[in-house]
Design a protein around this motif. Structure first.
Motif, PDB file in Angstrom:
ATOM      1  N   GLN A   1       0.204   7.522  -7.617  1.00  0.00           N
ATOM      2  CA  GLN A   1      -0.956   6.932  -8.282  1.00  0.00           C
ATOM      3  C   GLN A   1      -0.489   6.082  -9.472  1.00  0.00           C
ATOM      4  OE1 GLN A   1      -3.510   9.864 -10.194  1.00  0.00           O
ATOM      5  NE2 GLN A   1      -5.273   9.024  -9.114  1.00  0.00           N
TER       6      GLN A   1
ATOM      7  N   LYS B   1      -1.844  -0.916  -3.729  1.00  0.00           N
ATOM      8  CA  LYS B   1      -3.076  -0.159  -3.430  1.00  0.00           C
ATOM      9  C   LYS B   1      -2.711   1.288  -3.117  1.00  0.00           C
ATOM     10  CE  LYS B   1      -7.117  -0.673  -0.399  1.00  0.00           C
ATOM     11  NZ  LYS B   1      -8.249  -0.722  -1.289  1.00  0.00           N
TER      12      LYS B   1
ATOM     13  N   ILE C   1       0.375   5.334   0.806  1.00  0.00           N
ATOM     14  CA  ILE C   1      -0.595   6.279   1.372  1.00  0.00           C
ATOM     15  C   ILE C   1      -0.161   7.710   1.070  1.00  0.00           C
ATOM     16  CG2 ILE C   1      -1.607   7.178   3.512  1.00  0.00           C
ATOM     17  CD1 ILE C   1      -1.348   4.433   4.742  1.00  0.00           C
TER      18      ILE C   1
ATOM     19  N   VAL D   1       0.850  -1.197   0.000  1.00  0.00           N
ATOM     20  CA  VAL D   1       0.000   0.000   0.000  1.00  0.00           C
ATOM     21  C   VAL D   1       0.884   1.244   0.000  1.00  0.00           C
ATOM     22  CG1 VAL D   1      -1.737   1.311   1.318  1.00  0.00           C
ATOM     23  CG2 VAL D   1      -1.766  -1.202   1.355  1.00  0.00           C
TER      24      VAL D   1
ATOM     25  N   LYS E   1      -5.605   3.599   8.151  1.00  0.00           N
ATOM     26  CA  LYS E   1      -5.018   3.126   6.893  1.00  0.00           C
ATOM     27  C   LYS E   1      -3.647   2.482   7.115  1.00  0.00           C
ATOM     28  CE  LYS E   1      -7.495   5.847   3.476  1.00  0.00           C
ATOM     29  NZ  LYS E   1      -8.668   6.401   4.148  1.00  0.00           N
TER      30      LYS E   1
ATOM     31  N   ASP F   1      -7.892   8.804  10.434  1.00  0.00           N
ATOM     32  CA  ASP F   1      -8.011   8.109   9.155  1.00  0.00           C
ATOM     33  C   ASP F   1      -6.651   7.528   8.751  1.00  0.00           C
ATOM     34  OD1 ASP F   1      -9.332   7.238   6.824  1.00  0.00           O
ATOM     35  OD2 ASP F   1      -8.592   8.981   5.707  1.00  0.00           O
TER      36      ASP F   1
ATOM     37  N   ARG G   1      -3.737  -1.958   9.200  1.00  0.00           N
ATOM     38  CA  ARG G   1      -4.712  -2.525   8.289  1.00  0.00           C
ATOM     39  C   ARG G   1      -5.214  -3.879   8.747  1.00  0.00           C
ATOM     40  NH1 ARG G   1      -4.421   0.563   4.050  1.00  0.00           N
ATOM     41  NH2 ARG G   1      -5.832  -0.817   2.943  1.00  0.00           N
TER      42      ARG G   1
ATOM     43  N   THR H   1      -2.266  11.915   0.684  1.00  0.00           N
ATOM     44  CA  THR H   1      -3.379  12.632   1.310  1.00  0.00           C
ATOM     45  C   THR H   1      -4.149  13.489   0.293  1.00  0.00           C
ATOM     46  OG1 THR H   1      -2.523  14.826   1.872  1.00  0.00           O
ATOM     47  CG2 THR H   1      -1.753  12.982   3.226  1.00  0.00           C
TER      48      THR H   1
ATOM     49  N   CYS I   1       1.583   2.948  -8.463  1.00  0.00           N
ATOM     50  CA  CYS I   1       0.662   1.924  -7.940  1.00  0.00           C
ATOM     51  C   CYS I   1      -0.047   1.208  -9.091  1.00  0.00           C
ATOM     52  CB  CYS I   1      -0.368   2.546  -6.989  1.00  0.00           C
ATOM     53  SG  CYS I   1       0.326   2.939  -5.381  1.00  0.00           S
TER      54      CYS I   1
ATOM     55  N   GLU J   1      -3.855   4.657  -1.401  1.00  0.00           N
ATOM     56  CA  GLU J   1      -4.813   5.135  -0.392  1.00  0.00           C
ATOM     57  C   GLU J   1      -4.613   6.622  -0.145  1.00  0.00           C
ATOM     58  OE1 GLU J   1      -7.278   3.440   1.133  1.00  0.00           O
ATOM     59  OE2 GLU J   1      -6.488   1.652   2.137  1.00  0.00           O
TER      60      GLU J   1
ATOM     61  N   VAL K   1       1.834  -1.500   4.407  1.00  0.00           N
ATOM     62  CA  VAL K   1       2.047  -0.122   3.960  1.00  0.00           C
ATOM     63  C   VAL K   1       3.551   0.076   3.749  1.00  0.00           C
ATOM     64  CG1 VAL K   1       1.762   2.310   4.473  1.00  0.00           C
ATOM     65  CG2 VAL K   1       0.043   0.666   5.249  1.00  0.00           C
TER      66      VAL K   1
END
Lengths: 414, 123
Positions: free
Chosen positions: A131, A140, A117, A115, A160, A156, A163, A119, A134, A142, A169
């Motif tokens: 983006q 993934k 992450i 993953v 994330k 949040d 998990r 914002t 990934c 996020e 992550v």
């Protein structure tokens, strides 16, 4: 505020320009790019006039001088961020630095089990590369929410990070100071939270480096990326400070001269860290200019620079919120903001606000400021942003506020 | 700026003509300028090579709104060949301006680009 900082406006030649029939230039677009002090312009010219030669090559006086100047500049830039030369990778700007992590690290370290992450308040440059990487690796992607106040939703983020779906992550990419709404994120805390689950931490420092004292070791991050041109340096030079942990896992993205150890027809080995990430002739004059900008900011004292920025933000929030039909974007708590104040004017598109302000000599930024996900979330078509640097004054803000009255009269807003 | 926000532009921006949608258009064209969040959508009723009805809607600055409003008036009753000839100069003339800054050119052009899709459509 110290006297150097108080009197620094005179160091910026462009600020004495007059525009539109002798109106003084009121430059409130420093978050897009800052103006440059004369010492920076002089340093670049001096390099080309007296020392220009390619680095690491010619065994001659100019070659030696240029190589020496390049290394000295790199040391000074690294020192400005509390780091050492071997932790610094020079790039063209923040965008290129972040892409170097995406393609030089993430591409080889992500899979469907991982993953990344980021914002909702990221600049596109700290959003789109993740983006895209990934998409190519199957990891993934996020996105942590922003609260109604314009702050990161740390709950949040925590959800994330910890998990329940069995995915790991691998990377958390977060902006230090939002270019759109000025939010200052608690990056030290975020780095700690991310490291607890073993993720790498990348900080987009494009908007914090010009205003806050930065100590890379205290941030606790793996990468801190910055742009020279936003911190009084020239365009075309920027970089990142990278932890040893990250450096050792990165692969070169650009190949060619300068980054090699030995080349044979069968096999090429690469230069030591971090030289293997600098292929081709570097922008030596750019590094010289940026090093001079760092020295200039250090001379002004970054603690005072931070303090002065807060004074301007407090003053602007107060003055602009008193203007009828204006809505300020982001937190109204000045302790949580740095560098800029963005707003909406009821019924007038940001482009028209900026155009009328320009006729009064005021330069602001209008649009989505490369933060489309944030603008979409809050349904802002476009916003107007006033942003500051060390040379900005309360008088600049006063001219902005009276300019807003003119905007309202042109568009018949009572 | 004083040259830019002419009475005509402000009038069209604040009271856009032909604003709305057509119930059964023969053509719908959308054009966006992502960099400033502007969007226009034109609805046309074309019969026998002639634009019979025009409606449009969108969001944008005063320039793009005025441009869309003016374009919607200009193309009413035109043939495809005539739409093909439509350019920024015609619209600027109707606006009462002779030049536009490069940073505002896109605002002016969005509606023109939208209806020019009709041209491409016909080819």
């Amino acid at each position: 505020m110290n006297t150097q900082l108080q009197n620094c406006r005179a160091d910026f030649p462009i600020l004495s320009r007059e525009i539109h029939d002798q109106k003084p230039l009121v430059y409130l677009d420093s978050a897009a790019t800052s103006q440059k002090p004369k010492v920076v312009l002089d340093a670049i010219q001096e390099y080309y006039q007296l020392h220009n030669a390619n680095v690491h090559r010619g065994i001659h006086v100019l070659g030696d001088e240029s190589t020496h100047i390049f290394h000295e500049s790199r040391q000074r830039i690294a020192q400005f961020f509390g780091a050492t030369e071997n932790q610094l990778i020079l790039t063209r700007n923040t965008t290129e630095a972040l892409n170097l992590i995406a393609w030089g690290w993430a591409l080889d370290h992500l899979s469907e089990k991982d993953v990344v992450i980021t914002t909702e308040m990221e600049h596109h440059s700290n959003f789109v590369p993740w983006q895209e990487v990934c998409k190519r690796t199957g990891a993934k992607f996020e996105v942590v929410s922003v609260t109604q106040e314009g702050l990161l939703d740390l709950q949040d983020l925590s959800l994330k990070l910890h998990r329940k779906d069995g995915l790991r992550v691998k990377l958390v990419a977060v902006v230090h100071v939002s270019n759109a709404i000025g939010t200052r994120n608690p990056v030290e805390l975020i780095a700690k939270m991310a490291h607890e689950v073993g993720a790498m931490v990348v900080i987009d420092g494009a908007q914090s480096a010009p205003h806050l004292p930065i100590s890379f070791p205290s941030l606790g991050a793996d990468v801190f990326a910055f742009s020279g041109h936003k911190m009084l340096g020239p365009m075309g030079i920027g970089g990142m400070i990278v932890s040893q942990h990250m450096l050792e896992q990165m692969n070169p993205v650009l190949f060619g001269g300068g980054m090699i150890d030995e080349v044979t027809t069968d096999l090429t080995t690469y230069a030591d860290l971090p030289d293997r990430f600098i292929a081709g002739t570097p922008d030596v004059a750019g590094a010289v200019g940026l090093a001079k900008a760092c020295a200039y900011l250090t001379h002004l004292n970054m603690n005072d620079v931070e303090q002065y920025d807060r004074e301007l933000v407090v003053y602007t929030l107060e003055k602009i919120s008193a203007v009828e039909h204006v809505k300020i974007l982001g937190s109204l708590d000045s302790n949580k903001r740095v560098g800029s104040v963005a707003f909406l004017l009821d019924g007038v598109h940001a482009h028209d606000v900026a155009q009328v302000l320009d006729s009064e000599g005021v330069a602001v930024r209008s649009g989505h400021h490369c933060t489309m996900p944030l603008h979409r979330k809050f349904a802002w078509a476009a916003s107007t942003r006033a942003s500051f640097s060390v040379y900005s004054t309360k008088t600049d803000v006063d001219v902005l506020v009276s300019g807003l009255e003119k905007v309202k009269s042109v568009f018949n807003l009572g | 700026m004083n040259d830019l926000y002419q009475e005509v532009i402000l009038d069209h921006a604040q009271h856009p003509r032909n604003f709305g949608v057509l119930q059964s258009p023969t053509h719908t064209f959308r054009e966006m300028n992502a960099s400033c969040g502007d969007m226009v959508e034109f609805y046309l009723l074309v019969q026998d090579n002639k634009i019979l009805e025009v409606k449009w809607r969108g969001v944008g600055c005063a320039i793009s709104t005025a441009s869309a409003s003016i374009v919607s008036e200009m193309i009413q009753g035109l043939s495809l060949e005539e739409v093909r000839k439509l350019d920024a100069i015609h619209v600027m003339k109707r606006m009462g301006i002779s030049t536009i800054a490069p940073t505002r050119e896109k605002c002016l052009m969005i509606p023109i680009k939208a209806v020019k899709q009709l041209d491409m459509d016909a080819k």
